[in-house]
Design a protein around this motif. Structure first.
Motif, short mmCIF file in Angstrom:
data_model
loop_
_atom_site.label_atom_id
_atom_site.label_comp_id
_atom_site.label_asym_id
_atom_site.label_seq_id
_atom_site.Cartn_x
_atom_site.Cartn_y
_atom_site.Cartn_z
N GLU A 1 52.55 -7.40 25.77
CA GLU A 1 53.19 -7.04 24.51
C GLU A 1 52.91 -5.59 24.15
OE1 GLU A 1 53.31 -8.50 19.82
OE2 GLU A 1 51.87 -9.38 21.22
N ARG A 2 51.66 -5.19 24.29
CA ARG A 2 51.29 -3.83 23.94
C ARG A 2 51.94 -2.82 24.88
NH1 ARG A 2 45.18 -1.18 23.43
NH2 ARG A 2 45.71 0.26 21.76
N PHE A 3 52.02 -3.17 26.17
CA PHE A 3 52.63 -2.22 27.11
C PHE A 3 54.12 -2.08 26.85
CE2 PHE A 3 54.53 -0.69 30.99
CZ PHE A 3 53.72 0.42 31.24
N ARG A 4 54.79 -3.18 26.55
CA ARG A 4 56.22 -3.08 26.27
C ARG A 4 56.49 -2.23 25.02
NH1 ARG A 4 59.66 -6.32 29.15
NH2 ARG A 4 58.71 -7.94 30.45
N ALA A 5 55.62 -2.33 24.03
CA ALA A 5 55.75 -1.51 22.83
C ALA A 5 55.54 -0.04 23.17
CB ALA A 5 54.75 -1.96 21.77
N LEU A 6 54.57 0.21 24.03
CA LEU A 6 54.31 1.57 24.48
C LEU A 6 55.49 2.15 25.25
CD1 LEU A 6 52.21 3.89 25.12
CD2 LEU A 6 51.59 2.56 27.13
N LEU A 7 56.05 1.34 26.14
CA LEU A 7 57.15 1.81 26.98
C LEU A 7 58.41 2.10 26.17
CD1 LEU A 7 57.59 2.36 29.98
CD2 LEU A 7 58.53 0.05 30.19
N ALA A 8 58.55 1.47 25.02
CA ALA A 8 59.70 1.73 24.16
C ALA A 8 59.74 3.18 23.69
CB ALA A 8 59.68 0.79 22.96
N GLU A 9 58.58 3.85 23.74
CA GLU A 9 58.50 5.26 23.34
C GLU A 9 58.74 6.21 24.51
OE1 GLU A 9 55.24 6.25 20.64
OE2 GLU A 9 54.62 4.16 20.76
N VAL A 10 59.00 5.66 25.70
CA VAL A 10 59.19 6.48 26.89
C VAL A 10 60.50 6.06 27.56
CG1 VAL A 10 58.08 7.40 28.97
CG2 VAL A 10 56.67 6.39 27.15
N PRO A 11 61.64 6.47 27.02
CA PRO A 11 62.93 6.00 27.53
C PRO A 11 63.24 6.45 28.95
CG PRO A 11 63.23 7.76 25.92
CD PRO A 11 61.79 7.38 25.86
N GLU A 12 62.50 7.42 29.46
CA GLU A 12 62.73 7.90 30.82
C GLU A 12 62.35 6.86 31.87
OE1 GLU A 12 60.79 9.18 28.41
OE2 GLU A 12 60.39 11.31 28.79
N LEU A 13 61.51 5.88 31.49
CA LEU A 13 61.00 4.91 32.44
C LEU A 13 61.54 3.52 32.17
CD1 LEU A 13 57.26 6.06 32.61
CD2 LEU A 13 59.03 6.41 34.36
N LYS A 14 61.76 2.78 33.24
CA LYS A 14 62.25 1.40 33.17
C LYS A 14 61.22 0.48 33.79
CE LYS A 14 65.54 0.24 36.00
NZ LYS A 14 66.86 0.05 36.65
N LEU B 1 46.27 -5.97 34.28
CA LEU B 1 47.71 -5.91 34.07
C LEU B 1 48.27 -4.82 34.97
CD1 LEU B 1 49.96 -7.11 32.13
CD2 LEU B 1 49.81 -4.92 30.95
N CYS B 2 49.11 -5.19 35.91
CA CYS B 2 49.72 -4.23 36.84
C CYS B 2 51.19 -4.08 36.51
CB CYS B 2 49.56 -4.70 38.28
SG CYS B 2 47.85 -4.76 38.84
N VAL B 3 51.65 -2.84 36.42
CA VAL B 3 53.04 -2.57 36.07
C VAL B 3 53.69 -1.67 37.11
CG1 VAL B 3 52.63 -2.88 33.60
CG2 VAL B 3 52.42 -0.61 34.60
N LEU B 4 54.92 -1.98 37.42
CA LEU B 4 55.73 -1.14 38.30
C LEU B 4 56.92 -0.65 37.49
CD1 LEU B 4 56.13 -0.03 41.19
CD2 LEU B 4 57.59 -2.02 41.61
N LEU B 5 57.02 0.67 37.38
CA LEU B 5 58.09 1.32 36.62
C LEU B 5 58.96 2.12 37.54
CD1 LEU B 5 55.72 2.75 33.86
CD2 LEU B 5 56.93 0.58 33.77
N SER B 6 60.11 2.52 37.06
CA SER B 6 60.95 3.45 37.82
C SER B 6 61.57 4.45 36.85
CB SER B 6 62.04 2.72 38.60
OG SER B 6 62.94 2.07 37.72
N LYS B 7 61.90 5.62 37.38
CA LYS B 7 62.52 6.65 36.54
C LYS B 7 64.02 6.41 36.47
CE LYS B 7 63.01 11.64 35.94
NZ LYS B 7 62.60 12.97 36.43
N ARG B 8 64.53 6.41 35.26
CA ARG B 8 65.98 6.23 35.07
C ARG B 8 66.74 7.46 35.56
NH1 ARG B 8 66.75 1.89 31.53
NH2 ARG B 8 64.92 1.35 30.26
#
Length: 269
Positions: free
Chosen positions: A228-241, A261-268
């Motif tokens: 939950e906290r990471f998704r809230a954080l990611l909402a402030e970084v629109p460059e990453l998916k 907690l392991c996360v895999l992101l990609s650049k839009r």
């Protein structure tokens, strides 16, 4: 940036812990130090050039008669400077192959990878042996020396806050390193890492599973994370998916009950 301070400086006396805000105003070539009981900060996240540092203190040192705590970010770095040998001995042989496969599947053969917060250089060396071109950095000078010796890569001493790069990387690996960045600074740091990625390139990161910001007895500070906290954080970084998010067991035998907690992101595009 909008900063609201309340109440007045006189309200400081008798309070056990404080937020210390330091900002270097280059235009005036001066440093401003503000002690405050409550500091509310609103940041325009479109202004990615903002350079602000927030440091938590408690009553262990004295400055101008006011007890404050030493800088936990520096305490974390000091831990790795003073305990590099023992830390490396505990972690350099950990099998990370199951994490590598998630990260490397979308990186072209021979691609350029950044190991951000590389520590001992364990993962830098593993990626290098697999044929990738590596850059790496770490905040600890002792870790940098060890990683250079282990990998033969020209590892740089740098911090996430000071890192900048053009979009040259096919992937960025930040295993157990972003967790030392204060939570309030993570959106800007993630934006900097995104700027260094090519379009659609992956960013792998891991955090200790938990709540809040924790300082351990050894002085290291951790930004704990949950989904939950990471998704809230990611909402402030629109460059990453967000591509994938997993809770996994610890890879270290000395902490078998610990979860990550392991996360895999990609650049839009």
């Amino acid at each position: 940036m909008v900063i609201t301070l309340s109440p007045s400086f006189s309200g400081l006396l008798g309070v056990g812990s404080w937020l210390y805000h330091y900002q270097n105003l280059q235009n005036h070539q001066m440093r401003v130090r503000c002690f405050c009981y409550s500091l509310h900060v609103g940041i325009d996240h479109q202004d990615r050039s903002a350079q602000t540092q927030f440091v938590l203190f408690s009553a262990s040192d004295t400055q101008n008669g006011i007890k404050i705590m030493s800088n936990p970010i520096e305490n974390t770095r000091t831990f790795y400077e003073e305990n590099a040998e023992s830390f490396i001995a505990r972690t350099v042989h950990v099998d990370m192959s199951h994490h590598y496969k998630h990260f490397l599947k979308s990186i072209p053969a021979g691609g350029r990878v950044l190991d951000a917060g590389c520590g001992s250089g364990r993962d830098t060396l593993a990626f290098k042996k697999l044929g990738y071109h590596l850059d790496a950095f770490d905040a600890s000078s002792e870790m940098v020396k060890s990683a250079r010796d282990l990998t033969g890569v020209d590892v740089q001493q740098n911090t996430f806050q000071n890192f900048t790069s053009a979009a040259i990387y096919d992937g960025i690996w930040a295993y157990a390193s972003l967790l030392h960045v204060p939570y309030v600074e993570l959106p800007l740091v993630l934006s900097k890492l995104a700027a260094a990625l090519k379009n659609n390139a992956p960013l792998f990161a891991s955090f200790k599973l938990g709540e809040g910001e924790v300082t351990r007895e050894d002085g290291r500070r951790f930004s704990m994370m949950n989904e939950e906290r990471f998704r809230a954080l990611l909402a402030e970084v629109p460059e990453l998916k967000l591509e994938n998010i997993r809770i996994v067991d610890s890879t270290k035998k000395i902490t078998p009950a610990e979860k990550w907690l392991c996360v895999l992101l990609s650049k839009r595009n």
